[in-house]
Design a protein around this motif. Structure first.
Motif, PDB file in Angstrom:
ATOM      1  N   UNK A  61       1.026  63.155   1.830  1.00  0.00           N
ATOM      2  CA  UNK A  61      -0.198  63.730   1.270  1.00  0.00           C
ATOM      3  C   UNK A  61      -0.184  63.670  -0.247  1.00  0.00           C
ATOM      4  N   UNK A  62       0.977  63.915  -0.864  1.00  0.00           N
ATOM      5  CA  UNK A  62       1.067  63.821  -2.317  1.00  0.00           C
ATOM      6  C   UNK A  62       0.775  62.396  -2.775  1.00  0.00           C
ATOM      7  N   UNK A  63       1.321  61.416  -2.086  1.00  0.00           N
ATOM      8  CA  UNK A  63       1.083  60.019  -2.431  1.00  0.00           C
ATOM      9  C   UNK A  63      -0.380  59.669  -2.232  1.00  0.00           C
ATOM     10  N   UNK A  64      -0.972  60.127  -1.148  1.00  0.00           N
ATOM     11  CA  UNK A  64      -2.374  59.889  -0.840  1.00  0.00           C
ATOM     12  C   UNK A  64      -3.250  60.427  -1.960  1.00  0.00           C
ATOM     13  N   UNK A  65      -2.983  61.666  -2.382  1.00  0.00           N
ATOM     14  CA  UNK A  65      -3.763  62.268  -3.476  1.00  0.00           C
ATOM     15  C   UNK A  65      -3.561  61.511  -4.782  1.00  0.00           C
ATOM     16  N   UNK A  66      -2.332  61.100  -5.043  1.00  0.00           N
ATOM     17  CA  UNK A  66      -2.041  60.347  -6.259  1.00  0.00           C
ATOM     18  C   UNK A  66      -2.827  59.042  -6.285  1.00  0.00           C
ATOM     19  N   UNK A  67      -2.839  58.341  -5.161  1.00  0.00           N
ATOM     20  CA  UNK A  67      -3.572  57.079  -5.095  1.00  0.00           C
ATOM     21  C   UNK A  67      -5.069  57.290  -5.286  1.00  0.00           C
ATOM     22  N   UNK A  68      -5.592  58.324  -4.684  1.00  0.00           N
ATOM     23  CA  UNK A  68      -7.022  58.615  -4.851  1.00  0.00           C
ATOM     24  C   UNK A  68      -7.341  58.899  -6.312  1.00  0.00           C
ATOM     25  N   UNK A  69      -6.534  59.729  -6.962  1.00  0.00           N
ATOM     26  CA  UNK A  69      -6.777  60.040  -8.368  1.00  0.00           C
ATOM     27  C   UNK A  69      -6.630  58.803  -9.249  1.00  0.00           C
ATOM     28  N   UNK A  70      -5.674  57.937  -8.939  1.00  0.00           N
ATOM     29  CA  UNK A  70      -5.490  56.710  -9.718  1.00  0.00           C
ATOM     30  C   UNK A  70      -6.702  55.801  -9.572  1.00  0.00           C
ATOM     31  N   UNK A  71      -7.160  55.610  -8.336  1.00  0.00           N
ATOM     32  CA  UNK A  71      -8.329  54.760  -8.100  1.00  0.00           C
ATOM     33  C   UNK A  71      -9.561  55.368  -8.756  1.00  0.00           C
ATOM     34  N   UNK A  72      -9.713  56.665  -8.604  1.00  0.00           N
ATOM     35  CA  UNK A  72     -10.874  57.342  -9.175  1.00  0.00           C
ATOM     36  C   UNK A  72     -10.895  57.209 -10.699  1.00  0.00           C
ATOM     37  N   UNK A  73      -9.730  57.285 -11.305  1.00  0.00           N
ATOM     38  CA  UNK A  73      -9.648  57.158 -12.757  1.00  0.00           C
ATOM     39  C   UNK A  73     -10.002  55.770 -13.255  1.00  0.00           C
ATOM     40  N   UNK A  80     -17.317  54.763  -7.914  1.00  0.00           N
ATOM     41  CA  UNK A  80     -16.644  55.804  -7.129  1.00  0.00           C
ATOM     42  C   UNK A  80     -17.579  56.340  -6.052  1.00  0.00           C
ATOM     43  N   UNK A  81     -18.834  56.600  -6.414  1.00  0.00           N
ATOM     44  CA  UNK A  81     -19.818  57.099  -5.448  1.00  0.00           C
ATOM     45  C   UNK A  81     -20.019  56.093  -4.321  1.00  0.00           C
ATOM     46  N   UNK A  82     -20.053  54.804  -4.668  1.00  0.00           N
ATOM     47  CA  UNK A  82     -20.187  53.761  -3.653  1.00  0.00           C
ATOM     48  C   UNK A  82     -18.981  53.753  -2.711  1.00  0.00           C
ATOM     49  N   UNK A  83     -17.804  53.894  -3.277  1.00  0.00           N
ATOM     50  CA  UNK A  83     -16.583  53.931  -2.472  1.00  0.00           C
ATOM     51  C   UNK A  83     -16.579  55.125  -1.516  1.00  0.00           C
ATOM     52  N   UNK A  84     -16.986  56.285  -2.008  1.00  0.00           N
ATOM     53  CA  UNK A  84     -17.060  57.496  -1.164  1.00  0.00           C
ATOM     54  C   UNK A  84     -18.082  57.296  -0.065  1.00  0.00           C
ATOM     55  N   UNK A  85     -19.200  56.668  -0.399  1.00  0.00           N
ATOM     56  CA  UNK A  85     -20.241  56.404   0.590  1.00  0.00           C
ATOM     57  C   UNK A  85     -19.724  55.471   1.683  1.00  0.00           C
TER      58      UNK A  85
END
Length: 96
Positions: A61-73, A80-85
């Motif tokens: 879960x920590x890695x998952x969150x880290x990857x999401x924050x890295x991609x989001x940044x 980002x909105x397109x990716x979430x969609x």
């Protein structure tokens, strides 16, 4: 997965407490005492496995969150909105 591991751990702890109570109340070297000791050994092994799985789940879960924050940044708000969609539609390959 993590919740099922927590539930499994709670059940194992209850079973271990029962086996410990039987071991303490039965006469030493009686069949009940020997069986309770064997059960305790097995339960402790299962608890260790659950602990290791839980630790791995938390690290994942920590890695998952880290990857999401890295991609989001690295993406602007529109991308980002397109990716979430796309994720909401199930178009992306990962499962949460």
């Amino acid at each position: 997965m993590f919740r099922s591991l927590e539930l499994q751990r709670a059940n194992l702890l209850r079973a271990r407490a029962d086996a410990e109570r039987i071991r303490k109340t039965s006469a030493q070297d009686s069949p009940e005492h020997v069986a309770a000791k064997a059960r305790l050994t097995a339960l402790n092994g299962e608890l260790k496995w659950v602990r290791d799985q839980t630790r791995g789940s938390k690290e994942y879960r920590r890695l998952y969150r880290f990857l999401i924050e890295t991609i989001r940044g690295r993406l602007d708000q529109t991308r980002w909105a397109l990716l979430v969609q796309e994720r909401a539609k199930g178009a992306l390959f990962w499962k949460s």
